[in-house]
Design a protein around this motif. Structure first.
Motif, PDB file in Angstrom:
ATOM      1  N   VAL A 166      48.060  59.120  41.897  1.00 53.27           N
ATOM      2  CA  VAL A 166      46.622  59.361  42.050  1.00 53.27           C
ATOM      3  C   VAL A 166      46.225  60.513  41.125  1.00 53.27           C
ATOM      4  N   GLN A 167      44.947  60.622  40.876  1.00 52.76           N
ATOM      5  CA  GLN A 167      44.437  61.695  40.040  1.00 52.76           C
ATOM      6  C   GLN A 167      44.478  63.022  40.810  1.00 52.76           C
ATOM      7  N   PRO A 168      44.708  64.137  40.117  1.00 46.84           N
ATOM      8  CA  PRO A 168      44.756  65.444  40.795  1.00 46.84           C
ATOM      9  C   PRO A 168      43.548  65.755  41.682  1.00 46.84           C
ATOM     10  N   PRO A 169      42.303  65.448  41.269  1.00 44.93           N
ATOM     11  CA  PRO A 169      41.180  65.745  42.187  1.00 44.93           C
ATOM     12  C   PRO A 169      41.283  64.956  43.503  1.00 44.93           C
ATOM     13  N   SER A 170      41.763  63.730  43.441  1.00 47.57           N
ATOM     14  CA  SER A 170      41.942  62.942  44.666  1.00 47.57           C
ATOM     15  C   SER A 170      43.004  63.580  45.553  1.00 47.57           C
ATOM     16  N   MET A 171      44.074  64.058  44.955  1.00 47.66           N
ATOM     17  CA  MET A 171      45.141  64.689  45.734  1.00 47.66           C
ATOM     18  C   MET A 171      44.647  65.996  46.339  1.00 47.66           C
ATOM     19  N   THR A 172      43.814  66.724  45.619  1.00 48.93           N
ATOM     20  CA  THR A 172      43.254  67.964  46.166  1.00 48.93           C
ATOM     21  C   THR A 172      42.472  67.662  47.446  1.00 48.93           C
ATOM     22  N   ARG A 173      41.681  66.591  47.437  1.00 43.28           N
ATOM     23  CA  ARG A 173      40.921  66.210  48.638  1.00 43.28           C
ATOM     24  C   ARG A 173      41.866  65.828  49.780  1.00 43.28           C
ATOM     25  N   ILE A 174      42.916  65.075  49.461  1.00 46.99           N
ATOM     26  CA  ILE A 174      43.889  64.666  50.486  1.00 46.99           C
ATOM     27  C   ILE A 174      44.560  65.896  51.094  1.00 46.99           C
ATOM     28  N   ILE A 175      44.993  66.813  50.240  1.00 51.29           N
ATOM     29  CA  ILE A 175      45.664  68.029  50.716  1.00 51.29           C
ATOM     30  C   ILE A 175      44.729  68.845  51.604  1.00 51.29           C
ATOM     31  N   THR A 176      43.478  68.971  51.206  1.00 57.64           N
ATOM     32  CA  THR A 176      42.510  69.733  51.995  1.00 57.64           C
ATOM     33  C   THR A 176      42.345  69.123  53.383  1.00 57.64           C
ATOM     34  N   LEU A 177      42.216  67.798  53.442  1.00 59.23           N
ATOM     35  CA  LEU A 177      42.067  67.131  54.741  1.00 59.23           C
ATOM     36  C   LEU A 177      43.322  67.311  55.603  1.00 59.23           C
ATOM     37  N   LEU A 178      44.496  67.177  54.996  1.00 64.73           N
ATOM     38  CA  LEU A 178      45.743  67.340  55.746  1.00 64.73           C
ATOM     39  C   LEU A 178      45.922  68.782  56.210  1.00 64.73           C
ATOM     40  N   GLN A 179      45.500  69.723  55.380  1.00 65.92           N
ATOM     41  CA  GLN A 179      45.610  71.144  55.752  1.00 65.92           C
ATOM     42  C   GLN A 179      44.677  71.459  56.922  1.00 65.92           C
ATOM     43  N   GLU A 180      43.474  70.893  56.915  1.00 65.53           N
ATOM     44  CA  GLU A 180      42.531  71.114  58.017  1.00 65.53           C
ATOM     45  C   GLU A 180      43.076  70.582  59.339  1.00 65.53           C
TER      46      GLU A 180
END
Length: 165
Positions: free
Chosen positions: A84-98
């Motif tokens: 996946v593209q880095p911006p998509s992974m950033t969103r995934i990581i943010t959701l998982l971190q929350e």
């Protein structure tokens, strides 16, 4: 100029010869590819419903599984592994971190970077989910005869390779 010690003619002789790639150009090949695709999709759809936490997307579950199997890594490395593209992974990581399923920590060698790691909560959830799916798949496989099970067992490493190409 002489060859390096590890590239001597004898060393080259013992190296495995790469196998040629499969050629898929006949109607039987097309039918087999179609059957494999349909079977993989149906099994995946059925296994998705066995998830312990059905609020996570497939992308989120996949990222957690990669972190669990491979250990902590940078967001960029995780994006590459997940295709996946880095911006998509950033969103995934943010959701998982929350949700408390991943934690960010400083990179040991590069202060500009962070490492993403699955939390204990994520590891427990993944273990329960994998156990549930493995039990379901084992029960399903009990419906096969011995020859079919032997064939499927032998194909498992090949399917794993195909999934990771």
């Amino acid at each position: 100029m002489s060859e390096p010690a590890d590239r001597s003619p004898r060393a080259r002789e013992s190296e495995p010869v790469p196998k040629p790639h499969a050629t898929l150009d006949g109607p039987e090949d097309a039918a087999a590819v179609n059957t494999l695709r349909v079977a993989a999709q149906r099994l995946n759809r059925r296994m998705r419903h066995l998830s312990v936490d059905r609020t996570l997307t497939l992308s989120e579950l996949s990222a957690l599984g990669t972190l669990d199997r491979c250990g902590a890594m940078t967001p960029g490395e995780l994006a590459r592994k997940e295709h996946v593209q880095p911006p998509s992974m950033t969103r995934i990581i943010t959701l998982l971190q929350e949700r408390g399923l991943v934690a960010l920590r400083p990179h040991p060698d590069d202060r500009r970077q962070k490492l993403v790691a699955a939390t204990d909560q994520a590891e427990a959830m993944l273990k329960a989910s994998r156990g549930k799916r493995n039990a379901w798949l084992a029960e399903l496989a009990e419906g096969l005869d011995e020859d079919e099970w032997a064939t499927l067992r032998a194909a498992a490493p090949i399917l794993h390779k195909l999934a990771h190409l």
